[in-house]
Enzyme design. Sequence first.
Site, PDB file in Angstrom:
ATOM      1  N   THR A   9       8.638  -2.423   9.721  1.00 39.39           N
ATOM      2  CA  THR A   9      10.136  -1.814   9.210  1.00 39.39           C
ATOM      3  C   THR A   9      10.824  -2.591   9.750  1.00 39.39           C
ATOM      4  O   THR A   9      12.564  -2.845   9.539  1.00 39.39           O
ATOM      5  CB  THR A   9      10.060  -0.396   9.468  1.00 39.39           C
ATOM      6  OG1 THR A   9      10.618   0.344  10.621  1.00 39.39           O
ATOM      7  CG2 THR A   9       9.782  -0.160   7.889  1.00 39.39           C
ATOM      8  N   SER A  42     -11.038   6.709  -0.915  1.00 39.11           N
ATOM      9  CA  SER A  42     -10.142   6.208   0.928  1.00 39.11           C
ATOM     10  C   SER A  42     -10.883   7.354   2.031  1.00 39.11           C
ATOM     11  O   SER A  42     -11.271   8.537   1.283  1.00 39.11           O
ATOM     12  CB  SER A  42      -8.890   6.325   0.469  1.00 39.11           C
ATOM     13  OG  SER A  42      -8.334   6.443   2.027  1.00 39.11           O
ATOM     14  N   GLN A  45     -11.035   2.623   1.887  1.00 40.40           N
ATOM     15  CA  GLN A  45      -9.825   2.196   2.635  1.00 40.40           C
ATOM     16  C   GLN A  45      -9.917   2.987   3.151  1.00 40.40           C
ATOM     17  O   GLN A  45     -10.087   3.985   3.142  1.00 40.40           O
ATOM     18  CB  GLN A  45      -8.429   2.003   1.836  1.00 40.40           C
ATOM     19  CG  GLN A  45      -7.597   2.217   3.117  1.00 40.40           C
ATOM     20  CD  GLN A  45      -5.821   2.252   1.918  1.00 40.40           C
ATOM     21  OE1 GLN A  45      -4.977   3.286   3.252  1.00 40.40           O
ATOM     22  NE2 GLN A  45      -5.864   1.089   1.761  1.00 40.40           N
ATOM     23  N   ASN A  50       2.823 -10.829  11.551  1.00 43.43           N
ATOM     24  CA  ASN A  50       1.726 -10.002  11.148  1.00 43.43           C
ATOM     25  C   ASN A  50       1.522 -11.077   9.977  1.00 43.43           C
ATOM     26  O   ASN A  50       0.503 -10.250   9.853  1.00 43.43           O
ATOM     27  CB  ASN A  50       2.517  -8.507  10.818  1.00 43.43           C
ATOM     28  CG  ASN A  50       2.430  -7.702  12.194  1.00 43.43           C
ATOM     29  OD1 ASN A  50       1.962  -8.044  13.707  1.00 43.43           O
ATOM     30  ND2 ASN A  50       3.194  -6.031  11.838  1.00 43.43           N
ATOM     31  N   ARG A  53       8.200  -8.378  12.970  1.00 50.04           N
ATOM     32  CA  ARG A  53       6.382  -7.631  13.172  1.00 50.04           C
ATOM     33  C   ARG A  53       6.215  -8.074  11.592  1.00 50.04           C
ATOM     34  O   ARG A  53       5.352  -9.072  11.705  1.00 50.04           O
ATOM     35  CB  ARG A  53       6.802  -6.516  13.888  1.00 50.04           C
ATOM     36  CG  ARG A  53       7.140  -6.316  15.011  1.00 50.04           C
ATOM     37  CD  ARG A  53       7.072  -4.600  15.500  1.00 50.04           C
ATOM     38  NE  ARG A  53       7.332  -4.575  16.644  1.00 50.04           N
ATOM     39  CZ  ARG A  53       7.247  -3.315  16.914  1.00 50.04           C
ATOM     40  NH1 ARG A  53       7.385  -2.547  16.326  1.00 50.04           N
ATOM     41  NH2 ARG A  53       7.391  -3.194  18.529  1.00 50.04           N
ATOM     42  N   TYR A  98       2.998   9.155   0.861  1.00 49.54           N
ATOM     43  CA  TYR A  98       3.837   8.983   1.839  1.00 49.54           C
ATOM     44  C   TYR A  98       5.593   9.025   2.108  1.00 49.54           C
ATOM     45  O   TYR A  98       6.570   9.446   2.480  1.00 49.54           O
ATOM     46  CB  TYR A  98       4.268   7.571   1.935  1.00 49.54           C
ATOM     47  CG  TYR A  98       2.230   7.715   2.198  1.00 49.54           C
ATOM     48  CD1 TYR A  98       1.458   8.038   2.934  1.00 49.54           C
ATOM     49  CD2 TYR A  98       2.174   6.087   2.040  1.00 49.54           C
ATOM     50  CE1 TYR A  98       0.154   8.156   3.110  1.00 49.54           C
ATOM     51  CE2 TYR A  98       0.824   5.379   2.692  1.00 49.54           C
ATOM     52  CZ  TYR A  98      -0.035   6.692   3.019  1.00 49.54           C
ATOM     53  OH  TYR A  98      -1.727   5.629   3.561  1.00 49.54           O
ATOM     54  N   LYS A 128      -2.220   6.249  -4.650  1.00 48.06           N
ATOM     55  CA  LYS A 128      -3.347   7.149  -3.816  1.00 48.06           C
ATOM     56  C   LYS A 128      -3.151   8.023  -4.984  1.00 48.06           C
ATOM     57  O   LYS A 128      -1.798   9.294  -4.553  1.00 48.06           O
ATOM     58  CB  LYS A 128      -3.736   6.914  -1.856  1.00 48.06           C
ATOM     59  CG  LYS A 128      -3.318   5.921  -1.994  1.00 48.06           C
ATOM     60  CD  LYS A 128      -3.903   5.716  -0.505  1.00 48.06           C
ATOM     61  CE  LYS A 128      -3.603   4.972   1.022  1.00 48.06           C
ATOM     62  NZ  LYS A 128      -2.424   5.098   0.758  1.00 48.06           N
ATOM     63  N   ASP A 176       0.936  -1.277  -0.070  1.00 48.51           N
ATOM     64  CA  ASP A 176      -0.155  -0.025  -0.021  1.00 48.51           C
ATOM     65  C   ASP A 176       1.133   1.458   0.014  1.00 48.51           C
ATOM     66  O   ASP A 176       1.811   1.363   0.661  1.00 48.51           O
ATOM     67  CB  ASP A 176      -1.067   0.032   1.537  1.00 48.51           C
ATOM     68  CG  ASP A 176      -1.664   1.011   1.643  1.00 48.51           C
ATOM     69  OD1 ASP A 176      -2.521   1.182   0.065  1.00 48.51           O
ATOM     70  OD2 ASP A 176      -1.709   2.558   1.732  1.00 48.51           O
ATOM     71  N   HIS A 223      -7.324   9.953  -2.423  1.00 46.72           N
ATOM     72  CA  HIS A 223      -6.802   9.749  -0.853  1.00 46.72           C
ATOM     73  C   HIS A 223      -7.721  10.437  -0.025  1.00 46.72           C
ATOM     74  O   HIS A 223      -8.333   9.808   0.949  1.00 46.72           O
ATOM     75  CB  HIS A 223      -6.133  10.673  -1.147  1.00 46.72           C
ATOM     76  CG  HIS A 223      -4.553   9.503  -0.255  1.00 46.72           C
ATOM     77  ND1 HIS A 223      -3.783   9.271  -0.087  1.00 46.72           N
ATOM     78  CD2 HIS A 223      -4.416   9.189   1.537  1.00 46.72           C
ATOM     79  CE1 HIS A 223      -2.212   8.810   0.782  1.00 46.72           C
ATOM     80  NE2 HIS A 223      -3.553   8.403   1.951  1.00 46.72           N
TER      81      HIS A 223
HETATM   82  N1  LIG Z   1      -5.906   6.340   3.559  1.00 51.18           N
HETATM   83  C1  LIG Z   1      -5.727   6.227   4.061  1.00 51.18           C
HETATM   84  O1  LIG Z   1      -5.899   8.035   4.483  1.00 51.18           O
HETATM   85  C2  LIG Z   1      -4.703   5.866   5.358  1.00 51.18           C
HETATM   86  C3  LIG Z   1      -4.171   6.743   6.703  1.00 51.18           C
HETATM   87  C4  LIG Z   1      -3.255   6.023   7.611  1.00 51.18           C
HETATM   88  C5  LIG Z   1      -2.843   4.348   7.196  1.00 51.18           C
HETATM   89  N2  LIG Z   1      -3.078   4.336   5.616  1.00 51.18           N
HETATM   90  C6  LIG Z   1      -2.368   2.534   5.333  1.00 51.18           C
HETATM   91  O2  LIG Z   1      -2.706   1.827   6.364  1.00 51.18           O
HETATM   92  C7  LIG Z   1      -0.851   1.686   6.783  1.00 51.18           C
HETATM   93  C8  LIG Z   1      -1.442   1.235   8.209  1.00 51.18           C
HETATM   94  O3  LIG Z   1      -1.534   1.938   9.172  1.00 51.18           O
HETATM   95  P1  LIG Z   1      -0.882   2.799  10.268  1.00 51.18           P
HETATM   96  O4  LIG Z   1       0.941   2.911   9.828  1.00 51.18           O
HETATM   97  O5  LIG Z   1      -1.183   4.396  10.765  1.00 51.18           O
HETATM   98  O6  LIG Z   1      -0.286   2.325  10.960  1.00 51.18           O
HETATM   99  P2  LIG Z   1      -0.971  -0.328  12.312  1.00 51.18           P
HETATM  100  O7  LIG Z   1      -0.665  -0.681  10.638  1.00 51.18           O
HETATM  101  O8  LIG Z   1      -1.399   0.502  12.933  1.00 51.18           O
HETATM  102  O9  LIG Z   1       0.742   0.154  12.707  1.00 51.18           O
HETATM  103  C9  LIG Z   1       1.466   0.796  12.746  1.00 51.18           C
HETATM  104  C10 LIG Z   1       2.164   0.683  14.127  1.00 51.18           C
HETATM  105  O10 LIG Z   1       2.626  -0.152  14.653  1.00 51.18           O
HETATM  106  C11 LIG Z   1       3.632  -0.595  14.412  1.00 51.18           C
HETATM  107  N3  LIG Z   1       3.570  -2.492  15.077  1.00 51.18           N
HETATM  108  C12 LIG Z   1       3.431  -3.429  13.768  1.00 51.18           C
HETATM  109  N4  LIG Z   1       3.758  -4.532  13.698  1.00 51.18           N
HETATM  110  C13 LIG Z   1       4.074  -4.633  15.627  1.00 51.18           C
HETATM  111  C14 LIG Z   1       3.564  -5.498  16.242  1.00 51.18           C
HETATM  112  N5  LIG Z   1       3.797  -6.714  15.500  1.00 51.18           N
HETATM  113  N6  LIG Z   1       3.675  -5.218  17.210  1.00 51.18           N
HETATM  114  C15 LIG Z   1       3.600  -4.046  17.568  1.00 51.18           C
HETATM  115  N7  LIG Z   1       3.221  -3.163  17.263  1.00 51.18           N
HETATM  116  C16 LIG Z   1       3.349  -3.226  15.248  1.00 51.18           C
HETATM  117  C17 LIG Z   1       4.920  -0.334  13.840  1.00 51.18           C
HETATM  118  O11 LIG Z   1       6.061   0.242  14.074  1.00 51.18           O
HETATM  119  P3  LIG Z   1       7.518  -0.508  13.122  1.00 51.18           P
HETATM  120  O12 LIG Z   1       7.153  -0.327  12.326  1.00 51.18           O
HETATM  121  O13 LIG Z   1       8.455   0.165  14.394  1.00 51.18           O
HETATM  122  O14 LIG Z   1       6.867  -2.023  13.666  1.00 51.18           O
HETATM  123  C18 LIG Z   1       4.051   1.716  13.685  1.00 51.18           C
HETATM  124  O15 LIG Z   1       4.343   2.145  14.437  1.00 51.18           O
HETATM  125  C19 LIG Z   1      -0.390   2.363   6.692  1.00 51.18           C
HETATM  126  O16 LIG Z   1       1.399   2.528   6.236  1.00 51.18           O
HETATM  127  C20 LIG Z   1      -0.889   2.958   4.820  1.00 51.18           C
HETATM  128  O17 LIG Z   1      -0.148   2.341   4.077  1.00 51.18           O
HETATM  129  C21 LIG Z   1      -4.068   4.226   4.920  1.00 51.18           C
END
Ligand SMILES: NC(=O)c1ccc[n+]([C@@H]2O[C@H](COP(=O)([O-])OP(=O)(O)OC[C@H]3O[C@@H](n4cnc5c(N)ncnc54)[C@H](OP(=O)(O)O)[C@@H]3O)[C@@H](O)[C@H]2O)c1
Length: 320
Positions: A262, A162, A184, A270, A266, A56, A85, A51, A118
């Site tokens: 990253t 989204s 999304q 995941n 994890r 980004y 997006k 994604d 987006h």
């Molecule tokens: N369409 C939109 O408007 C929109 C908005 C927000 C997000 N998104 C997409 O959705 C994706 C995911 O959302 P997000 O990045 O907000 O949050 P997320 O995936 O819910 O959480 C990411 C955070 O959780 C940590 N993490 C990952 N695996 C873990 C585990 N097994 N245990 C504990 N912590 C863990 C990561 O840290 P580390 O990296 O340090 O492991 C990071 O800080 C984004 O990257 C993006 O691609 C889209």
Amino acid sequence: MVNQALEAMPKLKLNTGTCISAVGLGTWQADPGLVKQAVKEAVKVGYRHIDCAKAYKNEDEVGEALQELFKEGVVKREDLWITSKLWCTDHNPADVEPALDGSIERLQCGYLDLYLMHWPVALKKDAQGTGPDDFAPLNVAATWAAMEKCYEKGKAKAIGISNFSVEKTKDLLSKCKVRPAVNQVECHPLWQQKKLWPYLKSEGIHLTAYSPIGSSNSPFATINVLELPTVTKLAEKYKRSPSQIVLRWNIQQGHSVLPKSTHADRLASNIEIFDFELNEEDLKEFDKIEQHRLLLGDDMWINDKTSPYKTVEELWDGDI
Ligand SMILES: NC(=O)c1ccc[n+]([C@@H]2O[C@H](COP(=O)([O-])OP(=O)(O)OC[C@H]3O[C@@H](n4cnc5c(N)ncnc54)[C@H](OP(=O)(O)O)[C@@H]3O)[C@@H](O)[C@H]2O)c1
């Protein structure tokens, strides 16, 4: 091991007839210097869905990772699902195809599997943020029509939206020629999209859950989803990590999920969520969790007098 992961990964059918991998790698806030390695590692352990977004600011690096993976023979382009997006500064219909071309070029991927609008927000072309005078008039139908042309040209194999509420999705459906394949949105145990999800289902639109583990380390998140008592209790019961529990919850709703990490350990854990199932009784426990809009919904688009939305309620049309 990678073969096992690939076999276990469900493919979810969209209204275009194509199938999206149930788990995709999130790349928002994946820092330059880290995201390339993360993409390579993720694909090597079995992710086939990435994604991305212009916003980004790391599509170049994701593209480098993809090129290396193709050259090393790890994966073929046609075996990957790549989403990007349209950012809010590119809503003018004349800017849509060049913006899509820009993402394809940075990602070096030839075409996109999915291109999303987006946000239902338009910004001026040179806007750097969402400050005074950054907003532009919003015309979702006109922007969508330009996205439909990209779809017809095959540059994006599917198009979607989204951060669209029920009302905003309904409005678009009344005006579009090509129906969105995906919406999304933020979705996790704290914001379960209890109104939007049944509506999307009834319209045949797939829900992809962003921030599925509650953006746990993000400065935007005010509550840690991974520390909710329901989640920690079930983690203990099923002998899984809290992250695996919340991802599994989302998967059992029928959604695809985009966990971002990253870290190699994890990334691997995941996607190890297809060898157990939360039972009916445990799923009901999630219904009791009080709902909050956790992340971006609260003030990102309402902090300026020129914004189309004056309150977060208006942005989401009251959906929670
Ligand atoms: N369409 C939109 O408007 C929109 C908005 C927000 C997000 N998104 C997409 O959705 C994706 C995911 O959302 P997000 O990045 O907000 O949050 P997320 O995936 O819910 O959480 C990411 C955070 O959780 C940590 N993490 C990952 N695996 C873990 C585990 N097994 N245990 C504990 N912590 C863990 C990561 O840290 P580390 O990296 O340090 O492991 C990071 O800080 C984004 O990257 C993006 O691609 C889209």
